[in-house]
Design an enzyme around this catalytic site. Structure first.
Site, PDB file in Angstrom:
ATOM      1  CG  ASP A  43      -6.052   0.789  -1.258  1.00  0.00           C
ATOM      2  OD1 ASP A  43      -5.245   1.866  -1.283  1.00  0.00           O
ATOM      3  OD2 ASP A  43      -5.976  -0.001  -0.637  1.00  0.00           O
ATOM      4  NE  ARG A  44      -3.923   4.079   3.005  1.00  0.00           N
ATOM      5  CZ  ARG A  44      -3.364   4.273   4.185  1.00  0.00           C
ATOM      6  NH1 ARG A  44      -2.923   5.403   4.488  1.00  0.00           N
ATOM      7  NH2 ARG A  44      -3.352   3.365   5.113  1.00  0.00           N
ATOM      8  CE  LYS A  50      -7.502   1.917   1.842  1.00  0.00           C
ATOM      9  NZ  LYS A  50      -7.311   0.912   2.950  1.00  0.00           N
ATOM     10  CG  ASP A  57      -2.743  -0.473  -2.697  1.00  0.00           C
ATOM     11  OD1 ASP A  57      -2.601   0.867  -2.192  1.00  0.00           O
ATOM     12  OD2 ASP A  57      -3.561  -1.171  -2.375  1.00  0.00           O
ATOM     13  CG  ASP A  60      -2.451   4.077  -1.507  1.00  0.00           C
ATOM     14  OD1 ASP A  60      -3.344   4.090  -2.565  1.00  0.00           O
ATOM     15  OD2 ASP A  60      -2.569   3.059  -0.742  1.00  0.00           O
ATOM     16  CB  SER A 111      -0.953  -0.025   1.351  1.00  0.00           C
ATOM     17  OG  SER A 111      -1.730   1.105   1.237  1.00  0.00           O
ATOM     18  CG  HIS A 112       0.282   3.669   3.406  1.00  0.00           C
ATOM     19  ND1 HIS A 112      -0.672   2.695   3.243  1.00  0.00           N
ATOM     20  CD2 HIS A 112       0.570   3.727   4.535  1.00  0.00           C
ATOM     21  CE1 HIS A 112      -1.005   2.194   4.736  1.00  0.00           C
ATOM     22  NE2 HIS A 112      -0.193   2.888   5.361  1.00  0.00           N
TER      23      HIS A 112
END
Ligand code: G1P
Ligand code: ZN
Length: 543
Positions: free
Chosen positions: A281-282, A376, A279, A277, A113-114
């Protein structure tokens, strides 16, 4: 074609956290490490025989190699087909969509992710189930159990599959279909939003900057924003995914997306600033001169969602994670719909979305999404904002301030204390738990506690219970503090302290948040004993 069975032994610590198994990249690169976990996933889902999976990741270091390993293991475990994004690229929401669209049995998403990427940074693997959402706790529990007893894994021996060209090939009985990572996702977005209205807005001079942070959303944002919607070329900044995200921290918040923040607070600011982010999703949303907190963004999107065609019939309900502010609750109340409060982590929204109880979901950590996928979705949130702006024809700041004047404002901030020694973080949390029953009525830094508990959640759909999901402390005057330990870190413990203070419209909604939250901060620092346990009261990151 040979399928080898490789002898192995359990490796400690392969317990999936808030969002999959996340470790230092070098840990994942150790012999058998990835293989043990992937085999354990196959065991947990009852084997791979005859099944179809989606595989892709955010392009970080080790992404391509890990995908080849998963393909070979899928073949050896009897899978029928794997759908892979070209060059191994799939954003998390795009992967979720492909799982649903193709009715597959689930998917492997490779991302931390982030968290930063690179050989010395982080890597991760998440398994999403057939509904497109993160494996629920029952399933991650089975994976972890399997990692503790594993003695062998299965892997096919074939040449690496060429992921660079779109098309279908066959290896060891496995069909591998390499797909355009963007096309199906972009079509889904077109079905939800009024692209004509947004295109007209861009044609009329609306300006925007989208910071892809050298991560996975670059190709998606360029195709959709600059391609289909006609935003000026150059709207998407840092749009080429790189293995180490340009050496940065692909987390869309005011700290890590500082260049975007600086631009949006300057005289040259475009009408809208947004970022996503690692991947995809944010999301971060910034208007000219105003940062929109993720909690407020969820509330604003809920209040205005019917302006977008995909949501014109209204919302079934909204859901937010427990630490997220209560701003969305106020909108739900006004709309006469349910607002669910779930533990941190997107997996807890899955049942609500599947059961049609919630349409929009959100987390304070820059996650917003809807029932269009089971993750998300960063770009989705940006497009819903664009659709709302195209309809309302007002600046972001005006829309936000109008919202506060209607509903009041939930002032909000999160303080992260990172890389705290695990025992010290545990002692701080345990110290509060031990006193939970006695806190009510006691004062700290002059503020009296009106209630305290440890959050536990009973899923309204399947009745499953999740305990120990964070500490909640309420103070006189409507303040709330939440403390919990992160489940995504890879180094020591991260203590997250969430502060929230509601003010009704007539109490003032445009004061500086840090000022409004200061008495609450002082009270909780004293109550928790940050100085004593952690040796500091200043966090590493404030969002
Ligand atoms: C963090 C966020 C949480 C989010 C998760 C995955 O988890 O707080 O909201 O769902 O990342 O993106 P945490 O590290 O707090 O466990
Ligand atoms: Zn993410």
């Amino acid at each position: 074609m040979t399928h080898d069975t490789v002898q192995t032994a359990p490796i400690d610590g392969q317990k999936p956290g808030t969002s999959g198994l996340r470790k230092k990249t070098r840990v994942f690169m150790q012999e058998h490490y990835l293989e043990n976990f992937v085999q354990s996933v196959f065991e947990a889902i009852g084997g791979g025989q005859g099944k179809t999976f989606v595989v892709g990741g955010d392009g970080r270091y080790f992404n391509a190699q890990a995908i080849q390993t998963i393909l070979k293991m899928a073949a050896a475990n009897g899978a029928a087909k794997v759908i892979v994004g070209q060059d191994g690229i799939l954003s998390t929401p795009a992967a979720s969509h492909l799982i649903r669209l193709n009715k597959t049995d689930g998917g492997f998403i490779l991302s931390a992710s982030h968290n930063p990427g690179g050989i010395d940074e982080d890597f991760g693997v998440k398994f999403n189930a057939a509904n497109g959402g993160p494996a629920p706790e029952g399933l991650t529990g089975k994976m972890f159990e399997a990692t503790k007893t594993i003695s062998e894994y299965r892997i096919a021996r074939f040449e690496d599959v060429d992921l660079g060209s779109i098309g279908t090939s066959e290896r060891g009985g496995l069909t591998v279909e390499v797909v355009d990572p963007v096309a199906d996702y972009a079509a889904l977005m077109e079905s939800l939003f009024d692209f004509d209205a947004i295109r007209t807005m861009f044609q009329s001079g609306f300006t925007m900057r989208f910071d892809a942070m050298h991560a996975v959303t670059g190709p998606y944002a360029k195709d959709i924003l600059e391609g289909r919607l006609g935003a000026a070329s150059g709207t998407v900044a840092n749009g080429d995914p790189s293995e180490d995200f340009g050496g940065g921290h692909p987390d869309p918040n005011p700290i890590w997306a500082k260049p975007l923040m600086d631009l949006m607070m300057s005289d040259d600011a475009p009408d809208l600033g947004a970022a996503s982010d690692g991947d995809g999703d944010r999301n971060m949303i910034v208007g000219r001169g105003i940062y929109v907190t993720p909690s407020d963004s969820l509330a604003l999107l809920a209040a205005n969602a019917t302006l977008a065609p995909g949501y014109k019939n209204g919302l079934a309900g909204v859901a937010r994670s427990m630490p997220t502010s209560g701003a969305a609750d106020r909108v739900a109340e006004k709309l006469g719909i349910d607002c669910f409060e779930t533990p941190t982590g997107w997996k807890f929204f899955g049942n609500l979305l599947d059961a049609g109880k919630a349409t929009l979901c959100g987390e304070e950590s820059a996650g917003t999404g809807s029932d269009h996928v089971r993750e998300k979705d960063g770009l989705w949130a940006v497009l819903l904002w664009l659709n709302i702006l195209a309809e309302r024809k007002q600046p972001v700041q005006e829309i936000v301030e109008e919202h506060w004047r209607t509903y009041g404002r939930n002032y909000y901030t999160r303080h992260d204390f990172e890389a705290v020694p695990v025992e010290k973080a545990g002692a701080l949390m345990d110290g509060i738990v031990a006193r939970l029953g006695d806190l009510e009525g006691q004062s700290f830094a002059g503020l009296a506690v009106t209630g305290a508990d440890e959050f536990s959640y009973t899923d309204p759909v399947d009745g499953s219970v999740s305990t120990n999901q964070g500490l909640r402390i309420w103070f006189e005057g409507g303040g709330r503090a939440v403390l919990r330990l992160s489940g995504t870190g890879t180094e020591g413990a991260t203590i997250r302290l969430y502060l929230e203070q509601y003010r009704a419209p007539q109490e003032g909604t445009t004061d500086p948040a840090a000022e409004v939250l200061e008495p609450l901060r002082q009270a909780v620092l004293e109550l928790a004993g940050f100085e004593k346990h952690v040796g500091r009261v200043e966090p590493d990151v404030i969002t």
